[in-house]
Motif scaffolding. Structure first.
Motif, PDB file in Angstrom:
ATOM      1  N   LYS A   1       0.877  -1.173   0.000  1.00 38.67           N
ATOM      2  CA  LYS A   1       0.000   0.000   0.000  1.00 38.67           C
ATOM      3  C   LYS A   1       0.912   1.220   0.000  1.00 38.67           C
ATOM      4  N   TYR A   2       1.123   1.782  -1.181  1.00 36.96           N
ATOM      5  CA  TYR A   2       1.964   2.966  -1.311  1.00 36.96           C
ATOM      6  C   TYR A   2       1.106   4.222  -1.168  1.00 36.96           C
ATOM      7  N   ARG A   3       1.755   5.336  -0.901  1.00 37.11           N
ATOM      8  CA  ARG A   3       1.007   6.566  -0.658  1.00 37.11           C
ATOM      9  C   ARG A   3       0.244   7.030  -1.891  1.00 37.11           C
ATOM     10  N   LEU A   4      -0.982   7.520  -1.636  1.00 38.95           N
ATOM     11  CA  LEU A   4      -1.901   7.922  -2.699  1.00 38.95           C
ATOM     12  C   LEU A   4      -2.296   9.388  -2.557  1.00 38.95           C
ATOM     13  N   VAL A   5      -2.954   9.894  -3.575  1.00 40.80           N
ATOM     14  CA  VAL A   5      -3.532  11.242  -3.521  1.00 40.80           C
ATOM     15  C   VAL A   5      -4.533  11.291  -2.353  1.00 40.80           C
ATOM     16  N   PRO A   6      -4.460  12.322  -1.514  1.00 46.26           N
ATOM     17  CA  PRO A   6      -5.434  12.437  -0.418  1.00 46.26           C
ATOM     18  C   PRO A   6      -6.863  12.528  -0.953  1.00 46.26           C
TER      19      PRO A   6
ATOM     20  N   GLU B   1     -13.743  10.206  -6.752  1.00 45.04           N
ATOM     21  CA  GLU B   1     -12.974  11.448  -6.865  1.00 45.04           C
ATOM     22  C   GLU B   1     -12.009  11.391  -8.049  1.00 45.04           C
ATOM     23  N   LEU B   2     -11.455  10.206  -8.302  1.00 41.19           N
ATOM     24  CA  LEU B   2     -10.590  10.023  -9.474  1.00 41.19           C
ATOM     25  C   LEU B   2     -11.365  10.327 -10.750  1.00 41.19           C
ATOM     26  N   ASN B   3     -12.550   9.744 -10.875  1.00 42.48           N
ATOM     27  CA  ASN B   3     -13.363   9.951 -12.071  1.00 42.48           C
ATOM     28  C   ASN B   3     -13.764  11.413 -12.245  1.00 42.48           C
ATOM     29  N   GLU B   4     -14.180  12.026 -11.140  1.00 43.07           N
ATOM     30  CA  GLU B   4     -14.656  13.411 -11.216  1.00 43.07           C
ATOM     31  C   GLU B   4     -13.513  14.379 -11.530  1.00 43.07           C
ATOM     32  N   THR B   5     -12.383  14.214 -10.856  1.00 43.78           N
ATOM     33  CA  THR B   5     -11.262  15.137 -11.053  1.00 43.78           C
ATOM     34  C   THR B   5     -10.641  14.985 -12.446  1.00 43.78           C
ATOM     35  N   SER B   6     -10.449  13.753 -12.883  1.00 42.61           N
ATOM     36  CA  SER B   6      -9.835  13.529 -14.190  1.00 42.61           C
ATOM     37  C   SER B   6     -10.748  13.996 -15.327  1.00 42.61           C
ATOM     38  N   SER B   7     -12.070  13.985 -15.089  1.00 43.14           N
ATOM     39  CA  SER B   7     -13.025  14.396 -16.123  1.00 43.14           C
ATOM     40  C   SER B   7     -13.292  15.898 -16.101  1.00 43.14           C
ATOM     41  N   ASN B   8     -13.357  16.497 -14.910  1.00 44.89           N
ATOM     42  CA  ASN B   8     -13.796  17.890 -14.780  1.00 44.89           C
ATOM     43  C   ASN B   8     -12.684  18.891 -14.508  1.00 44.89           C
ATOM     44  N   ASN B   9     -11.534  18.417 -14.031  1.00 47.54           N
ATOM     45  CA  ASN B   9     -10.447  19.345 -13.706  1.00 47.54           C
ATOM     46  C   ASN B   9      -9.119  18.652 -13.987  1.00 47.54           C
ATOM     47  N   LEU B  10      -8.795  18.510 -15.259  1.00 49.23           N
ATOM     48  CA  LEU B  10      -7.625  17.746 -15.676  1.00 49.23           C
ATOM     49  C   LEU B  10      -6.330  18.330 -15.125  1.00 49.23           C
ATOM     50  N   GLU B  11      -6.232  19.659 -15.052  1.00 51.94           N
ATOM     51  CA  GLU B  11      -5.012  20.280 -14.535  1.00 51.94           C
ATOM     52  C   GLU B  11      -4.803  19.949 -13.062  1.00 51.94           C
ATOM     53  N   GLU B  12      -5.867  19.958 -12.279  1.00 46.43           N
ATOM     54  CA  GLU B  12      -5.775  19.602 -10.863  1.00 46.43           C
ATOM     55  C   GLU B  12      -5.396  18.130 -10.717  1.00 46.43           C
ATOM     56  N   PHE B  13      -5.965  17.309 -11.590  1.00 48.53           N
ATOM     57  CA  PHE B  13      -5.648  15.875 -11.585  1.00 48.53           C
ATOM     58  C   PHE B  13      -4.157  15.659 -11.825  1.00 48.53           C
ATOM     59  N   LYS B  14      -3.615  16.301 -12.849  1.00 50.80           N
ATOM     60  CA  LYS B  14      -2.193  16.167 -13.163  1.00 50.80           C
ATOM     61  C   LYS B  14      -1.322  16.699 -12.024  1.00 50.80           C
ATOM     62  N   LYS B  15      -1.772  17.792 -11.415  1.00 48.77           N
ATOM     63  CA  LYS B  15      -1.031  18.392 -10.309  1.00 48.77           C
ATOM     64  C   LYS B  15      -0.937  17.423  -9.136  1.00 48.77           C
ATOM     65  N   MET B  16      -2.051  16.795  -8.791  1.00 48.75           N
ATOM     66  CA  MET B  16      -2.070  15.880  -7.645  1.00 48.75           C
ATOM     67  C   MET B  16      -1.252  14.623  -7.925  1.00 48.75           C
ATOM     68  N   ILE B  17      -1.355  14.120  -9.150  1.00 48.04           N
ATOM     69  CA  ILE B  17      -0.573  12.944  -9.539  1.00 48.04           C
ATOM     70  C   ILE B  17       0.922  13.256  -9.453  1.00 48.04           C
ATOM     71  N   GLY B  18       1.291  14.408  -9.993  1.00 47.25           N
ATOM     72  CA  GLY B  18       2.694  14.813  -9.973  1.00 47.25           C
ATOM     73  C   GLY B  18       3.230  15.016  -8.571  1.00 47.25           C
ATOM     74  N   ALA B  19       2.359  15.490  -7.670  1.00 47.36           N
ATOM     75  CA  ALA B  19       2.791  15.749  -6.295  1.00 47.36           C
ATOM     76  C   ALA B  19       3.036  14.469  -5.518  1.00 47.36           C
ATOM     77  N   VAL B  20       2.188  13.461  -5.711  1.00 51.53           N
ATOM     78  CA  VAL B  20       2.277  12.247  -4.884  1.00 51.53           C
ATOM     79  C   VAL B  20       3.172  11.168  -5.481  1.00 51.53           C
ATOM     80  N   MET B  21       3.382  11.193  -6.807  1.00 49.14           N
ATOM     81  CA  MET B  21       4.155  10.132  -7.464  1.00 49.14           C
ATOM     82  C   MET B  21       5.545   9.909  -6.848  1.00 49.14           C
ATOM     83  N   PRO B  22       6.317  10.953  -6.541  1.00 49.70           N
ATOM     84  CA  PRO B  22       7.647  10.712  -5.946  1.00 49.70           C
ATOM     85  C   PRO B  22       7.578   9.930  -4.639  1.00 49.70           C
ATOM     86  N   TYR B  23       6.516  10.130  -3.849  1.00 52.21           N
ATOM     87  CA  TYR B  23       6.380   9.424  -2.580  1.00 52.21           C
ATOM     88  C   TYR B  23       5.933   7.982  -2.803  1.00 52.21           C
ATOM     89  N   SER B  24       5.100   7.761  -3.820  1.00 52.86           N
ATOM     90  CA  SER B  24       4.701   6.402  -4.171  1.00 52.86           C
ATOM     91  C   SER B  24       5.915   5.597  -4.601  1.00 52.86           C
TER      92      SER B  24
END
Length: 293
Positions: free
Chosen positions: A110-115, A123-146
């Motif tokens: 269980k690696y760290r995930l987006v809060p 939330e994954l479906n809603e963010t990736s569909s309605n706010n792609l920039e926020e989705f990319k931002k959150m993915i980019g922020a948590v990926m190094p910790y994962s």
């Protein structure tokens, strides 16, 4: 009086068999990502499977094979879920139990995930569909910790190989989708004790972890994907395979014409259903798995 005592002894025995063996992995709290509340585990109606979300502290569950068939090979398993959730059953626990039957010790990570709040899948479906920039931002922020959690997992297994009953030179890392991206990140950043001996990216999310040149110490690699992956990940899997091939590193690719995305251990009556058996064949051929007798 004897019957209640015997019942309690039997109950304690059953509970001890079914008790989870959880390893908490060391980690540093990031300054740019904040989790609120505990991790959540529930059945997702959207994905029709068990999921875990809001993971802030990395852990591994240990799945041990019968001692009579244990062969020393071990695999850290990173389930997928878009970094918003973990498909913990079909891409985690079911994989681990299958590996156990072949004498392989498994660690479901269980690696760290987006809060997230209540439902990480929604939330994954809603963010990736309605706010792609926020989705990319959150993915980019948590990926190094994962990825850091993946590296720590490999290091933990290697440094505790004797206690865990595994071979420190036969440690693998297998990841699905977002877990595949974590697998790539582990391979790209590994050195010394945290380097896996082999990796298995399964329909890896190569748009989240772009393919890089294979390093000099690149581990053995088996790539699994389906041509009809609706997320368009087939081309990235081919690119990943070619990056190893170009560098003269050991790699194998299984590209199924049909299978879609997220098949994991689900049965679809397609050739992709047997991908894990092909992993076992590959492991034997590469001498990283000793076949069970």
């Amino acid at each position: 009086m004897k019957k209640p005592i015997l019942f309690l002894i039997s109950l304690m025995f059953v509970l001890s068999i079914n008790a989870q063996e959880i390893i908490s992995l060391p980690h540093e709290r990031p300054e740019n990502v904040e989790w609120i509340g505990e991790e959540k585990a529930f059945f997702s109606e959207i994905w029709n499977t068990e999921v875990v979300c809001n993971v802030s502290s990395p852990t591994m569950e240990v799945f041990r094979p019968d001692a009579a068939i244990a062969n020393g090979t071990s695999v850290v398993i990173a389930p997928g879920g878009g970094l918003y959730a973990l498909s913990i059953e079909s891409e985690g626990n079911m994989v681990a139990r299958w590996l156990n039957e072949k004498g392989i010790t498994a660690f479901v990570l269980k690696y760290r995930l987006v809060p997230t709040e209540k439902d990480g899948v929604q939330e994954l479906n809603e963010t990736s569909s309605n706010n792609l920039e926020e989705f990319k931002k959150m993915i980019g922020a948590v990926m190094p910790y994962s990825v850091a959690d993946g590296l720590t997992a490999v290091k933990y297994v290697r440094e505790n190989a004797a206690t865990l009953g595994v071979d420190q030179n036969k440690i693998g890392f297998m990841g699905f989708s977002a877990g595949g991206a974590v697998t790539q990140g582990v391979a790209y950043n590994a050195m010394g004790a945290n380097r896996p001996d082999f990796i298995v990216p399964v329909y890896s999310w190569t748009s989240a972890m772009p393919v890089q040149k294979a390093s000099e110490n690149a581990p053995l690699m088996l790539v699994i994907c389906a041509s009809d992956d609706p997320l368009g990940l087939a081309s990235g899997s081919i690119e990943l395979y070619n990056s190893w091939l170009t560098a003269g590193k050991t790699a194998e690719l299984h590209m199924y014409s049909k299978g879609g995305h997220g098949f994991g251990m689900k049965k679809q009556d397609l050739p992709s259903d047997t991908w894990i058996e092909r992993f076992y064949d590959w492991g034997i051929a590469e001498k990283i798995i000793t076949p069970t007798k």
